[in-house]
Design an enzyme around this catalytic site. Structure first.
Site, short mmCIF file in Angstrom:
data_model
loop_
_atom_site.label_atom_id
_atom_site.label_comp_id
_atom_site.label_asym_id
_atom_site.label_seq_id
_atom_site.Cartn_x
_atom_site.Cartn_y
_atom_site.Cartn_z
N GLU A 141 0.81 -1.23 0.00
CA GLU A 141 0.00 0.00 0.00
C GLU A 141 0.84 1.28 0.00
O GLU A 141 0.65 2.17 0.84
CB GLU A 141 -0.98 0.00 1.17
CG GLU A 141 -2.03 -1.09 1.03
CD GLU A 141 -3.26 -0.91 1.91
OE1 GLU A 141 -3.29 0.01 2.74
OE2 GLU A 141 -4.21 -1.69 1.73
N GLU A 163 -5.16 -8.61 0.19
CA GLU A 163 -5.99 -8.25 1.36
C GLU A 163 -7.42 -8.01 0.90
O GLU A 163 -7.65 -7.46 -0.18
CB GLU A 163 -5.50 -6.98 2.07
CG GLU A 163 -4.23 -7.13 2.83
CD GLU A 163 -3.83 -5.89 3.61
OE1 GLU A 163 -4.73 -5.13 4.07
OE2 GLU A 163 -2.62 -5.67 3.75
C1 BG6 Z 1 -4.65 -2.16 4.88
C2 BG6 Z 1 -3.31 -2.47 5.44
O1 BG6 Z 1 -4.75 -0.78 4.71
O2 BG6 Z 1 -5.79 -2.48 5.58
C3 BG6 Z 1 -3.32 -3.34 6.70
O3 BG6 Z 1 -2.42 -2.99 4.50
C4 BG6 Z 1 -4.50 -2.97 7.53
O4 BG6 Z 1 -2.10 -3.16 7.36
C5 BG6 Z 1 -5.76 -3.29 6.75
O5 BG6 Z 1 -4.53 -3.58 8.80
C6 BG6 Z 1 -7.05 -3.02 7.50
O6 BG6 Z 1 -7.04 -1.70 7.96
P1 BG6 Z 1 -7.22 -1.33 9.49
O7 BG6 Z 1 -7.03 0.15 9.55
O8 BG6 Z 1 -8.58 -1.74 9.86
O9 BG6 Z 1 -6.17 -2.08 10.25
#
Ligand code: BG6
Length: 470
Positions: A166, A370
């Site tokens: 990201e 993700e």
């Molecule tokens: C992404 C990241 O933005 O989303 C992760 O790569 C992150 O590191 C995931 O944990 C979920 O976001 P958040 O803010 O709920 O942890």
């Protein structure tokens, strides 16, 4: 909408799950690890966990990998903490840190799980941040040296590599979320840092191909297709602008070695264009990703910018809640989409659209690194965790992957966030994503025992059937 019979998932489709080093490992200073920028953070809101213990994966490695194997994962996407293996980012190597990751990849391979390694996930070594962070070209050299070390030490077991997680979110939100290069470097043009990261990525991709022929590497941005709020041409252009600045800027440079023209025009118009040194263009053009990884949570919807240049900054903005950009767009809620408990919109069909948009532009295989639902889960007295909302979310998104495959998109695999509960980027442990529950809260470490959620049993069946139950 083009509706065709759902094709089967291809043989060898990677059914994975994801984590990142600093969010899951803990052991923040164990066995010679140096601090990273996330360890140096002191701004945690009261009652929000920091990363010192996280899910204590560092001390539960065998148990966790055994659970991943029981889940049936055929891939596990994780990140190496740079400052665990090179404590100051650019000096002595820490053998104990390397041994941890060697043990992890060897265990995965023993269990038939394909390791997918992210080189860098928000955790720049603090020592490099203090020397100028990504504003300094010395950080590029340090990154390439670090990448080469990992290729050498882990290359026997690792075929899939990801460069930078990201990068676009680090650029757009890194300073608010403290996931870029620390407060000391706030005055440096973030697009200069971005340019240096792009160079670091290009050199790391080229180095992999030289060092490990047969291994594969790609970038891993957060890609969210941007919708116009209406057919008003001003809204449509605003959406195209945000698509360029949020999404294509990063992938165009990674794939084609040049900046997207609209994104570049925006940087110039706003005085943010980076200084490009002689030779940079060749470095960028010489690198070629083998596939594109992307993280997807939801689409964005935008309207034309306000005429007075004002920007509505929604309460609680973060990497998935867009903020407008003066003169470019205004972020608006999408009335067609529900939201999760943290205000993030839920848009499975937008996932299919995002696949199509990326594949149309680049024609490279895609790997989802993700996708998932942050939620408040409850551990029942008998150790069970009932999370039907997560099953519903994941099932809806998996169906759209299948639809994208039917559209002709080449999809390598799906690694939802997250394999196991971990500490979120800014909302602590209470915001859970895992298939495996970790018994701790934000302010009480409790037993750290692992419990299988209902989604664990469900995903196990999906993997075994190579697709959703009929
Ligand atoms: C992404 C990241 O933005 O989303 C992760 O790569 C992150 O590191 C995931 O944990 C979920 O976001 P958040 O803010 O709920 O942890």
């Amino acid at each position: 909408m083009l509706d065709h019979p759902l094709p089967p998932f291809p043989d060898g489709f990677l059914w994975g799950a994801s984590t990142s080093g600093y969010q899951v490992e803990g052991g923040w200073d164990a066995d010679g690890k140096g601090p990273s920028v996330v360890d140096a953070r002191t701004d945690f809101p009261a009652g929000t966990a920091d990363y010192t213990v996280a899910s204590d994966h560092y001390h539960h490695l065998e148990e966790d990998v055994a659970l991943f194997a029981e889940l049936g994962l055929t891939a596990y996407r994780f990140s190496v903490q740079w400052s665990r293996v090179i404590p100051d980012g650019d000096g002595e190597v820490n053998p104990a840190g390397l041994a941890f990751y060697r043990r992890l990849v060897d265990l995965l391979v023993e269990h038939g799980i394909e390791p997918v390694v992210t080189l860098y996930h928000f955790d720049l070594p603090q020592a490099l941040a203090l020397k100028g962070g990504w504003g300094s070209r010395a950080t590029i050299d340090a990154f390439v040296r670090y990448a080469q070390l990992l290729y050498r030490e882990l290359g026997h077991a690792v075929r899939y590599w990801l460069t930078i997680n990201e990068q676009n979110m680090m650029v757009l939100h890194g300073q608010q979320l403290d996931i870029l290069d620390g407060p000391a470097n706030r005055d440096v043009n973030v697009y200069q840092k971005n340019h240096h990261m792009l160079l670091a990525q290009a050199r790391a991709m080229a180095a992999l191909h030289e060092q490990l022929p047969g291994a594969l590497i790609g970038p891993a941005p957060n890609i969210a297709y941007v919708y116009p709020a209406s057919p008003d041409p001003a809204d449509v252009i605003a959406a195209d602008d945000f698509n360029a600045v949020r999404n294509w800027l990063y992938l165009d440079v990674a794939v084609h070695g040049r900046y997207h023209p609209v994104a570049w025009a925006h940087l110039q118009a706003t005085g943010q264009a980076p200084t490009v040194d002689p030779g940079d263009a060749q470095v960028l053009a010489a690198a070629h990703p083998d596939f594109l990884a992307f993280n997807y949570y939801a689409t964005h919807t935008v309207a034309a910018p306000a005429r007075d240049g004002s920007v509505d900054a929604p309460e609680g903005m973060d990497q998935q809640i867009a903020v407008g950009m003066p003169g470019l767009f205004t972020a608006v809620p999408n009335p067609w989409l529900p939201k999760n408990a943290f205000g993030w919109e839920i848009d499975p069909v937008g996932f299919r659209m995002t696949f199509r948009a990326i594949y149309d532009r680049y024609h490279l295989p895609l790997l989802v690194t993700e996708n998932g639902l942050g939620a408040f889960d409850t551990l029942e007295p008998d150790g069970s965790v009932h999370d039907p909302y997560r099953i519903e979310y994941l099932a809806a998104h998996i169906e759209q992957i299948q639809r994208a495959i039917g559209d002709g998109v080449d999809v390598l695999g799906y690694c939802p966030w997250s394999a196991i509960d971990l500490v979120s980027t800014h909302q602590g442990v209470a915001k859970r994503y895992g298939f495996i529950y970790v018994d701790r809260t934000d302010d009480d470490l409790r037993s750290l025992a692992r419990h299988r959620k209902d989604s664990f049993g469900w995903y196990q069946k999906v993997i075994a059937a190579n697709g959703l139950p009929g």
